[in-house]
Design an enzyme around this catalytic site. Structure first.
Site, PDB file in Angstrom:
ATOM      1  N   VAL A  80      -3.489  23.488  25.282  1.00  0.00           N
ATOM      2  CA  VAL A  80      -3.827  24.913  25.287  1.00  0.00           C
ATOM      3  C   VAL A  80      -3.493  25.536  23.930  1.00  0.00           C
ATOM      4  CG1 VAL A  80      -3.290  27.145  26.355  1.00  0.00           C
ATOM      5  CG2 VAL A  80      -3.417  25.062  27.763  1.00  0.00           C
TER       6      VAL A  80
ATOM      7  N   ARG B  76     -15.556  20.439   3.833  1.00  0.00           N
ATOM      8  CA  ARG B  76     -15.412  19.047   3.408  1.00  0.00           C
ATOM      9  C   ARG B  76     -16.583  18.190   3.888  1.00  0.00           C
ATOM     10  NH1 ARG B  76     -10.350  19.676   5.696  1.00  0.00           N
ATOM     11  NH2 ARG B  76     -10.660  17.829   7.022  1.00  0.00           N
TER      12      ARG B  76
ATOM     13  N   LEU C 285       0.832  -1.213   0.000  1.00  0.00           N
ATOM     14  CA  LEU C 285       0.000   0.000   0.000  1.00  0.00           C
ATOM     15  C   LEU C 285       0.861   1.256   0.000  1.00  0.00           C
ATOM     16  CD1 LEU C 285      -2.565  -1.189   2.713  1.00  0.00           C
ATOM     17  CD2 LEU C 285      -2.773  -1.370   0.222  1.00  0.00           C
TER      18      LEU C 285
ATOM     19  N   THR D 205       0.212  21.147  25.605  1.00  0.00           N
ATOM     20  CA  THR D 205      -0.131  21.575  24.241  1.00  0.00           C
ATOM     21  C   THR D 205      -1.641  21.487  23.975  1.00  0.00           C
ATOM     22  OG1 THR D 205       0.393  19.367  23.388  1.00  0.00           O
ATOM     23  CG2 THR D 205       2.116  21.035  23.185  1.00  0.00           C
TER      24      THR D 205
ATOM     25  N   ASP E  24     -12.849  28.111   9.891  1.00  0.00           N
ATOM     26  CA  ASP E  24     -11.857  28.742   9.013  1.00  0.00           C
ATOM     27  C   ASP E  24     -12.572  29.555   7.952  1.00  0.00           C
ATOM     28  OD1 ASP E  24      -9.421  27.248   9.993  1.00  0.00           O
ATOM     29  OD2 ASP E  24     -10.629  25.553   9.327  1.00  0.00           O
TER      30      ASP E  24
ATOM     31  N   GLY F 119     -13.056  21.205  14.352  1.00  0.00           N
ATOM     32  CA  GLY F 119     -12.257  21.675  15.480  1.00  0.00           C
ATOM     33  C   GLY F 119     -12.328  23.184  15.634  1.00  0.00           C
TER      34      GLY F 119
ATOM     35  N   LYS G 245       6.633  -2.779  12.292  1.00  0.00           N
ATOM     36  CA  LYS G 245       5.836  -2.396  13.467  1.00  0.00           C
ATOM     37  C   LYS G 245       4.459  -3.064  13.415  1.00  0.00           C
ATOM     38  CE  LYS G 245       8.016   1.744  15.134  1.00  0.00           C
ATOM     39  NZ  LYS G 245       9.229   1.676  14.311  1.00  0.00           N
TER      40      LYS G 245
HETATM   41  P1  8DG Z   1     -10.437  20.651  12.000  1.00  0.00           P
HETATM   42  O1  8DG Z   1     -10.300  22.120  12.160  1.00  0.00           O
HETATM   43  O2  8DG Z   1     -11.856  20.205  12.017  1.00  0.00           O
HETATM   44  O3  8DG Z   1      -9.617  19.883  12.980  1.00  0.00           O
HETATM   45  O4  8DG Z   1      -9.851  20.219  10.567  1.00  0.00           O
HETATM   46  P2  8DG Z   1      -9.333  21.149   9.379  1.00  0.00           P
HETATM   47  O5  8DG Z   1     -10.266  22.289   9.173  1.00  0.00           O
HETATM   48  O6  8DG Z   1      -9.057  20.276   8.215  1.00  0.00           O
HETATM   49  O7  8DG Z   1      -7.901  21.635   9.881  1.00  0.00           O
HETATM   50  P3  8DG Z   1      -7.275  23.073  10.200  1.00  0.00           P
HETATM   51  O8  8DG Z   1      -6.071  22.833  11.035  1.00  0.00           O
HETATM   52  O9  8DG Z   1      -8.294  24.023  10.741  1.00  0.00           O
HETATM   53  O10 8DG Z   1      -6.720  23.609   8.824  1.00  0.00           O
HETATM   54  C1  8DG Z   1      -7.552  24.173   7.837  1.00  0.00           C
HETATM   55  C2  8DG Z   1      -6.966  23.907   6.490  1.00  0.00           C
HETATM   56  O11 8DG Z   1      -5.737  24.596   6.304  1.00  0.00           O
HETATM   57  C3  8DG Z   1      -6.610  22.464   6.285  1.00  0.00           C
HETATM   58  O12 8DG Z   1      -7.759  21.696   5.997  1.00  0.00           O
HETATM   59  C4  8DG Z   1      -5.636  22.570   5.160  1.00  0.00           C
HETATM   60  C5  8DG Z   1      -4.899  23.856   5.416  1.00  0.00           C
HETATM   61  N1  8DG Z   1      -3.563  23.551   5.987  1.00  0.00           N
HETATM   62  C6  8DG Z   1      -2.576  22.845   5.351  1.00  0.00           C
HETATM   63  N2  8DG Z   1      -1.480  22.744   6.146  1.00  0.00           N
HETATM   64  C7  8DG Z   1      -1.774  23.381   7.298  1.00  0.00           C
HETATM   65  C8  8DG Z   1      -1.036  23.583   8.496  1.00  0.00           C
HETATM   66  O13 8DG Z   1       0.105  23.159   8.641  1.00  0.00           O
HETATM   67  N3  8DG Z   1      -1.661  24.275   9.494  1.00  0.00           N
HETATM   68  C9  8DG Z   1      -2.938  24.739   9.341  1.00  0.00           C
HETATM   69  N4  8DG Z   1      -3.507  25.391  10.371  1.00  0.00           N
HETATM   70  N5  8DG Z   1      -3.642  24.539   8.202  1.00  0.00           N
HETATM   71  C10 8DG Z   1      -3.092  23.878   7.195  1.00  0.00           C
HETATM   72  O14 8DG Z   1      -2.702  22.376   4.227  1.00  0.00           O
HETATM   73 CA    CA Z   2     -10.602  23.852  10.785  1.00  0.00          CA
HETATM   74 CA    CA Z   3      -7.969  26.403  11.499  1.00  0.00          CA
END
Ligand code: 8DG
Ligand code: CA
Ligand code: CA
Length: 331
Positions: A105, A185, A64, A103, A194, A191, A74
């Site tokens: 925080v 998505r 894969l 972390t 954005d 979390g 592993k």
């Molecule tokens: P989540 O918040 O529900 O945990 O998931 P997410 O929305 O996919 O992750 P996010 O950490 O909030 O990041 C938003 C998008 O930013 C992520 O889907 C793709 C882009 N991104 C990268 N690399 C990085 C990185 O190193 N840090 C952050 N904050 N965002 C990144 O492609």
């Molecule tokens: Ca996010």
């Molecule tokens: Ca974010």
């Protein structure tokens, strides 16, 4: 969110393998600070999570994507003994578990956590007693620790989106507004939130750093009490918290130049593993892709002028990558 998780998949038959691989990934990120290994473990876990049949040996797994000799052995150890010596050691290591605690925080990364440990800070309680060791972001992170750790239901982001759109359009109907990240998505929980905004008066050719577009947006969202906390506010990036229901939620708003809007939408929709794959594919086809632009790499190896992009599909087309809807980018 800094603490990256795999897309949860309830019918993942390789769940236990993914769990230990993610535990190893976290260790590499937080303690060894080896991002290469962090990505390797994460990629292997992602591959196994979407593999429909249960892996029976390391040998089988090696066929894969992203699984090499080391991870294969592993997997064999785990299959044979039901555990992993390395994971056991990591769990016994106190420093590692303190780093994991600190972390939690927002604003405290592994490096800051190590500094704090050197100062004798080992628990959340210790942090509360020593806020003089924290910056503004970390103080807010501590204040909202429980809220920020709690996933945001999709319905709540939908409500926030309605308020945000109406208030920002009221301010200026020419704003483009989109919530990216896991929400775009299609995830049922996120979390953080954005948000990406753009405005025709702001382009990459005319990036006055004194533009007030983002500041004005933040001000209207504060006035209507959607934004309840500011961590930082620059001319193109806001970090803070918003609140519509019981809990405060982490909110990021970025202002992107109008001509770079779709590269930004693509990038901030992620997932970040998806972005990595797409960038690698672009490079293989002679393009360089980032959150700002898509450019063709010339015969001398120098990227040319940014290509004209009028939608996300354009980017996929240029690099000859089959279009993926946002919901299909959860890798
Ligand atoms: P989540 O918040 O529900 O945990 O998931 P997410 O929305 O996919 O992750 P996010 O950490 O909030 O990041 C938003 C998008 O930013 C992520 O889907 C793709 C882009 N991104 C990268 N690399 C990085 C990185 O190193 N840090 C952050 N904050 N965002 C990144 O492609
Ligand atoms: Ca996010
Ligand atoms: Ca974010």
């Amino acid at each position: 969110m800094i603490k990256r998780k795999l897309p949860e998949n309830s019918n993942n038959v390789n769940n236990d393998f993914c769990d230990f691989l993610m535990e190893l990934a976290e260790y590499e990120k937080n303690v060894s600070r080896n991002i290469y290994k962090f990505n390797a473990y994460r990629k292997a876990a992602s591959t196994l999570a979407s593999h429909p049949v249960r892996i029976k040996s390391g040998q089988e797994a090696k066929k894969l994507n992203g699984i090499g000799d080391k991870i294969a052995s592993k997997l064999d150890e785990f299959i044979e003994t039901g555990q992993l010596e390395k994971v056991k050691k990591i769990r016994e290591d106190n420093t590692n578990s303190i780093i994991n605690t600190l972390t939690r925080v927002s604003g405290i990364g592994p490096a800051k956590a190590k500094e704090l440990i050197a100062d004798g800070i080992e628990t959340i309680e210790d942090l509360r007693k020593h806020t003089e060791k924290l910056n503004h972001h970390q103080i807010i992170g501590l204040k909202y620790l429980e809220d920020f750790e709690t996933k945001i239901p999709r319905e709540e982001i939908e409500q926030i989106e309605v308020v945000m759109r109406s208030k920002i359009s009221e301010l200026d109907s020419q704003f483009e507004i989109i919530i990216c990240g896991s929400y775009r998505r299609g995830k049922q929980e996120s979390g953080d939130i954005d948000v990406l905004i753009s405005h025709p008066s702001y382009t990459s050719h005319d990036t006055k750093s004194d533009n007030k577009l983002l500041e004005n947006v933040v001000n209207v969202l504060k006035s209507c009490q959607l934004i309840v906390e500011t961590i930082s506010l620059g001319s193109v990036k806001f970090m803070g918290a918003c609140r519509i229901a019981k809990r405060s939620r982490r909110l990021d708003i970025r202002l992107t130049p109008y001509d770079q809007y779709f590269c930004a939408v693509l990038y901030f929709t992620g997932s970040d593993l998806f972005n990595k794959e797409m960038r690698a594919h672009a490079l293989n086809n002679g393009f360089t892709l980032n959150e700002y632009t898509l450019r063709k790499i010339g015969s001398t190896g120098v990227p040319g002028e940014p290509l004209l992009v009028t939608c996300e599909e354009d980017i996929f087309d240029y690099i000859d990558y089959p279009y993926k809807k946002p919901e299909e980018r959860n890798i």
